[in-house]
Design an enzyme around this catalytic site. Structure first.
Site, PDB file in Angstrom:
ATOM      1  N   ARG A  23       5.457  22.066 -16.702  1.00 53.61           N
ATOM      2  CA  ARG A  23       6.974  20.994 -16.347  1.00 53.61           C
ATOM      3  C   ARG A  23       6.776  20.329 -15.412  1.00 53.61           C
ATOM      4  NH1 ARG A  23       8.745  23.674 -11.401  1.00 53.61           N
ATOM      5  NH2 ARG A  23       6.652  24.889 -11.182  1.00 53.61           N
ATOM      6  N   GLU A  28       1.724  14.857  -2.576  1.00 53.86           N
ATOM      7  CA  GLU A  28       1.585  13.701  -1.214  1.00 53.86           C
ATOM      8  C   GLU A  28       1.247  12.349  -1.972  1.00 53.86           C
ATOM      9  OE1 GLU A  28       3.103  16.854   1.877  1.00 53.86           O
ATOM     10  OE2 GLU A  28       0.640  15.745   2.341  1.00 53.86           O
ATOM     11  N   HIS A  62      -5.050 -11.714  -3.002  1.00 55.44           N
ATOM     12  CA  HIS A  62      -4.624 -12.206  -1.970  1.00 55.44           C
ATOM     13  C   HIS A  62      -4.985 -12.230  -0.950  1.00 55.44           C
ATOM     14  CE1 HIS A  62      -2.072 -12.619  -5.400  1.00 55.44           C
ATOM     15  NE2 HIS A  62      -1.698 -13.756  -5.547  1.00 55.44           N
ATOM     16  N   LYS A  71      -3.487  -2.409   3.086  1.00 51.16           N
ATOM     17  CA  LYS A  71      -3.037  -1.889   1.607  1.00 51.16           C
ATOM     18  C   LYS A  71      -3.011  -1.025   0.995  1.00 51.16           C
ATOM     19  CE  LYS A  71      -1.276  -6.594   0.669  1.00 51.16           C
ATOM     20  NZ  LYS A  71      -1.910  -8.136  -0.574  1.00 51.16           N
ATOM     21  N   TYR A 131       2.602  -0.345  -3.131  1.00 51.48           N
ATOM     22  CA  TYR A 131       1.242  -0.247  -1.986  1.00 51.48           C
ATOM     23  C   TYR A 131       2.063  -0.264  -0.738  1.00 51.48           C
ATOM     24  CZ  TYR A 131       1.864  -5.648  -3.013  1.00 51.48           C
ATOM     25  OH  TYR A 131       2.416  -6.845  -2.932  1.00 51.48           O
ATOM     26  N   LYS A 166      -0.579 -20.519  -8.806  1.00 50.68           N
ATOM     27  CA  LYS A 166      -1.519 -20.122  -7.752  1.00 50.68           C
ATOM     28  C   LYS A 166      -2.857 -19.844  -8.041  1.00 50.68           C
ATOM     29  CE  LYS A 166       0.507 -17.107  -4.749  1.00 50.68           C
ATOM     30  NZ  LYS A 166       1.218 -16.932  -3.700  1.00 50.68           N
ATOM     31  N   ASP A 167      -2.655 -19.052  -8.573  1.00 45.80           N
ATOM     32  CA  ASP A 167      -4.250 -18.043  -8.418  1.00 45.80           C
ATOM     33  C   ASP A 167      -4.834 -18.286  -8.771  1.00 45.80           C
ATOM     34  OD1 ASP A 167      -3.017 -15.488  -7.394  1.00 45.80           O
ATOM     35  OD2 ASP A 167      -2.973 -14.729  -8.700  1.00 45.80           O
TER      36      ASP A 167
END
Length: 186
Positions: A23, A28, A62, A71, A131, A166-167
């Site tokens: 199925r 979790e 970052h 994170k 995250y 920016k990166d």
């Protein structure tokens, strides 16, 4: 669930228990009591994020200077190569990186603690990336390390990275400001 210390011991790879049959599956993605019992640090998450990116998009590296974020990252659809770089000056692993492939099929999670720069490159046609963060996003505080800094020498799995402006203009590791992070004792 299995929690694996990486080559940088503060960075963790989590292999959750996945229960599946014809199925589909169930797992979790966060249960504080179970994670702590398995060896995860006792942290509080205050914000959840979800991003979608196309193949070869590279986001990072970052971090937040005054409001460092831990994170807990995972891929919901697709696949990415996810990287954490130690930016804690004085740390025995300063400037070192670890990276893992996170996919919708392996269900791995990656813990990137505060004091690390984080980035990922999309390997599939698209990827949905989620995250949990230990501090709120402060756009005025977000800075970065150059994704292809030769001193770090990350082995990115693409020759055609698509980056934000920016990166492309982030600082090299040795030009970023020093961080005073009280949770880390040398």
């Amino acid at each position: 669930m299995e929690i694996i210390k990486t080559a940088i011991p503060d960075v963790l790879l989590i292999k959750p228990d996945v229960f599946g049959d014809h199925r589909g599956f169930f797992l979790e993605t966060w249960n504080k009591a179970r994670y702590i019992a398995a060896g995860f640090p006792d942290v509080e998450f205050v914000q959840d994020n979800h991003s979608r990116s196309r193949k070869d998009v590279l986001r990072g590296l970052h971090y937040q200077h005054q409001h460092p974020q831990g994170k807990l990252v995972q891929v919901v659809t697709g696949a990415v190569f996810d990287v954490a770089v130690d930016i804690r000056r004085g740390s025995p692993t300063f400037g070192q990186w670890v990276g893992y492939e996170l996919t919708e099929d392996n269900h791995f999670q990656f813990w990137v603690p505060p004091g690390f720069a984080h980035g990922f490159c999309v390997l599939s046609e698209t990827a949905d990336f989620t995250y949990k963060c230990t501090d709120f996003y402060h756009p005025e505080d977000e800075v970065g390390v150059l994704w292809n800094d030769p001193e770090i020498n990350i082995e990115w799995p693409t020759a055609h990275a698509t980056l934000s402006e920016k990166d492309q203009n982030n600082a090299v590791l040795n030009a970023i400001p020093e961080h005073k992070l009280p949770y880390y004792e040398i």
